[in-house]
Motif scaffolding. Structure first.
Motif, PDB file in Angstrom:
ATOM      1  N   THR A  62       0.828  -1.209   0.000  1.00  0.00           N
ATOM      2  CA  THR A  62       0.000   0.000   0.000  1.00  0.00           C
ATOM      3  C   THR A  62       0.864   1.261   0.000  1.00  0.00           C
ATOM      4  O   THR A  62       0.517   2.261  -0.622  1.00  0.00           O
ATOM      5  CB  THR A  62      -0.913   0.008   1.237  1.00  0.00           C
ATOM      6  OG1 THR A  62      -0.137  -0.300   2.393  1.00  0.00           O
ATOM      7  CG2 THR A  62      -2.019  -1.004   1.102  1.00  0.00           C
TER       8      THR A  62
ATOM      9  N   PHE B 148      -5.845   1.578   1.953  1.00  0.00           N
ATOM     10  CA  PHE B 148      -5.869   2.929   2.512  1.00  0.00           C
ATOM     11  C   PHE B 148      -7.244   3.582   2.337  1.00  0.00           C
ATOM     12  O   PHE B 148      -7.523   4.602   2.946  1.00  0.00           O
ATOM     13  CB  PHE B 148      -4.809   3.802   1.823  1.00  0.00           C
ATOM     14  CG  PHE B 148      -3.436   3.661   2.419  1.00  0.00           C
ATOM     15  CD1 PHE B 148      -3.202   2.858   3.519  1.00  0.00           C
ATOM     16  CD2 PHE B 148      -2.350   4.338   1.870  1.00  0.00           C
ATOM     17  CE1 PHE B 148      -1.945   2.721   4.072  1.00  0.00           C
ATOM     18  CE2 PHE B 148      -1.075   4.212   2.416  1.00  0.00           C
ATOM     19  CZ  PHE B 148      -0.879   3.396   3.521  1.00  0.00           C
TER      20      PHE B 148
ATOM     21  N   GLU C  33      -3.389   2.556   8.964  1.00  0.00           N
ATOM     22  CA  GLU C  33      -2.780   3.164   7.783  1.00  0.00           C
ATOM     23  C   GLU C  33      -2.485   4.650   7.952  1.00  0.00           C
ATOM     24  O   GLU C  33      -1.472   5.159   7.482  1.00  0.00           O
ATOM     25  CB  GLU C  33      -3.641   2.932   6.532  1.00  0.00           C
ATOM     26  CG  GLU C  33      -5.057   3.467   6.582  1.00  0.00           C
ATOM     27  CD  GLU C  33      -6.048   2.395   7.019  1.00  0.00           C
ATOM     28  OE1 GLU C  33      -7.218   2.533   6.673  1.00  0.00           O
ATOM     29  OE2 GLU C  33      -5.653   1.429   7.680  1.00  0.00           O
TER      30      GLU C  33
ATOM     31  N   GLU D  71       1.240   6.224   7.754  1.00  0.00           N
ATOM     32  CA  GLU D  71       1.551   7.296   6.807  1.00  0.00           C
ATOM     33  C   GLU D  71       2.131   8.511   7.537  1.00  0.00           C
ATOM     34  O   GLU D  71       3.097   9.117   7.078  1.00  0.00           O
ATOM     35  CB  GLU D  71       0.279   7.694   6.051  1.00  0.00           C
ATOM     36  CG  GLU D  71       0.570   8.356   4.721  1.00  0.00           C
ATOM     37  CD  GLU D  71      -0.671   8.490   3.847  1.00  0.00           C
ATOM     38  OE1 GLU D  71      -0.529   9.021   2.748  1.00  0.00           O
ATOM     39  OE2 GLU D  71      -1.765   8.072   4.269  1.00  0.00           O
TER      40      GLU D  71
END
Length: 542
Positions: free
Chosen positions: A33, A60, A221, A225
């Motif tokens: 991802t 995501f 996620e 990130e």
């Protein structure tokens, strides 16, 4: 095939634009991802001035967002679809798929590749990898797939220094502080998510002045990130991460990589991880740390390579050493110069075998007949199916009564000697000279036995091309025996008699007649070489 940062994504983007402007859709498949998000950002920025609709499909996004993207793809309202394995789901169908791009090909299994084939039947496919899986590389070497190699490094790129060491807290601390002293950042790869928090606490206690963050694939996620983004923006000095950073992370300020338990990683993984550093014009250092039990008693036994070992604590072995793990670590260290990905993939193919062309195994199987012979057999069959003539390379046997081998005291490692025997056997005249130069760079001036070996192997190749099956040498003369099926032309017989008048003698033999040419040369190898050159010239004239 192209090294990390050599421009494979640029090739993919240009191919994708060609396909889109021709009215077709493009599927870009990536393994993670994180890489999907980076590609989506890169493609969007690159094609900002073109009428190209780009969408991403990965975890995501929530379910509603995913369904909206799937609908757009089906209706043809998406030109380029970038995503993970989610793109292989049954509910995803393309209106007019023209090109399938698979990034990091080595991260996909055969069953997944079969799914891609089913989805993209009759569609052009472009696979990208720095270190292709043995099965894929084997298919390319056997002419079943076309292969292109990007060999030119970006300007200013420097090779990565690689060190293989037994794990030691002092080594880790020194490596981190050295990088911080020059204003850089550090990647620390620890591929055990369950105990990563404990590792983080240990590192913080060991290096209290260092700001450390952690990242792994089981994180939320958004949190993942944010962590990667903070590290990218230099809010942290060190990123403790699982192998999730293997693909897609581009931090030019991070130039030290520490991999704990490096023996548990595959060659391609180690190479990809090492590619996370050295992406700018700063000298980068990679530390491959392994447990003490992997170390052999003698440092020089470690495949003949300078492995920068320091003092190794004498400790009882916990289990027997893993030979393949040692081969992987020695290979990753040997191929540290720029553009080594292809060479590394070839070594991986040698270590593990070429896999099954029609089955699901991606390595193994070829070892029973040897890799070189296996590739030759497959390549010959492919040529037959294409209707092309198959030229068999004949090698003559040679007995020139001269010591010809790679001396163990010149190159102590059995595996290295075996590898060079294979390389010398397969190379042409210029290739043999290059291999000898490489060996001299590693071990010093080549001994007479090694030079004799290279010459005799060349004699074997040259004689085979002249339909000679055996060369027998001595101080009084050299005998050349032809293949049974070969009939010496009358013109050539006359030429031989004229050229070697009074020195030639014909020898009848059940497997093919031969000739003996008398001489008084001290060196039977050089004599055989000169006579072969003369016979070759006579053959061409005849």
């Amino acid at each position: 095939i192209g090294d990390v940062g050599f421009g494979k994504t640029e090739v993919a983007m240009r191919a994708a634009l060609k396909a889109v402007l021709s009215g077709a859709q493009v599927l870009v498949l990536v393994p993670t991802t994180v890489l999907a998000a980076q590609h989506y950002k890169t493609f969007s920025q690159r094609f900002a001035g073109y009428p190209v609709k780009i969408e991403m499909l990965s975890r995501f996004q929530n379910k509603k967002e995913q369904q909206a993207v799937v609908k757009k793809i089906k209706e043809g309202n998406v030109d380029i679809a970038i995503g993970t394995h989610r793109l292989l789901s049954k509910d995803v169908s393309f209106k007019n798929l023209g090109l399938c791009i698979i990034d990091e090909e080595h991260r996909f299994g055969v069953k997944q590749k079969e799914k891609i084939k089913a989805k993209s039947f009759g569609v052009h496919t472009l696979m990208l990898s720095a270190t292709p899986i043995p099965r894929t590389l084997n298919q390319s070497l056997s002419s079943l797939r076309d292969m292109s190699i990007i060999e030119t490094a970006p300007q200013g790129r420097m090779p990565i220094k690689t060190r293989v060491l037994p794990y030691n807290d002092e080594i880790v601390a020194d490596a981190v502080r050295e990088e911080l002293a020059r204003g850089g950042q550090i990647f620390y790869v620890y591929n055990r998510v369950q105990t990563m928090q404990e590792k983080l606490l240990k590192l913080q206690a060991m290096l209290p002045e260092v700001k450390i963050c952690a990242a792994h694939g089981q994180m939320d996620e958004q949190k993942l990130e944010e962590t990667l983004w903070d590290f990218y923006n230099k809010k942290f000095d060190m990123l403790l991460a699982s192998a999730i950073i293997e693909s897609g992370l581009d931090v030019t300020n991070a130039n030290t990589l520490i991999i704990e338990n490096a023996q548990d990683f595959g060659l391609a993984q180690l190479y990809q991880l090492r590619g996370r550093i050295g992406r700018g014009d700063t000298k980068a250092i990679c530390y491959l740390l392994h447990p003490d039990w992997l170390t052999k008693k003698k440092e020089e036994d470690f495949y003949g390579l300078d492995t920068f070992y320091g003092k190794i604590p004498t400790k009882k072995k916990q289990k027997s050493p893993n030979d393949d793990a040692q081969k992987r670590l020695s290979a990753i260290m040997e191929f540290s110069e720029l553009g080594s990905g292809f060479k590394l993939a070839l070594r991986d193919l040698e270590i593990r075998g070429g896999g099954e062309l029609l089955g699901i195994r991606q390595h193994g199987c070829a070892n029973a007949v040897g890799l070189s012979l296996y590739c030759d057999l497959v390549a010959a069959e492919v040529k037959k199916l294409k209707g092309e003539p198959v030229k068999k390379q004949m090698l003559a046997t040679a007995n020139l009564k001269t010591p010809a081998y790679i001396p163990p005291d010149y190159m102590p490692s059995d595996s290295e000697r075996l590898r060079y025997y294979k390389e010398l056997m397969a190379a042409d005249k210029e290739g043999k000279a290059a291999i000898i130069r490489n060996m001299e760079n590693l071990s010093g001036p080549a001994p007479a036995e090694l030079l004799n070996l290279a010459q005799i192997m060349q004699i074997s190749q040259d004689a085979g091309e002249l339909n000679i099956r055996h060369v027998e040498g001595g101080r009084d003369g050299t005998e050349f025996y032809f293949n049974r099926a070969f009939k010496i032309p009358q013109q050539m017989l006359e030429a031989l008699l004229a050229r070697f008048s009074g020195k030639i003698e014909f020898i009848p033999a059940p497997n093919g007649d031969g000739v003996k040419i008398r001489h008084a040369a001290q060196n039977p190898v050089e004599a055989a070489q000169k006579l072969l050159l003369a016979i070759s010239a006579l053959c061409r004239a005849a």
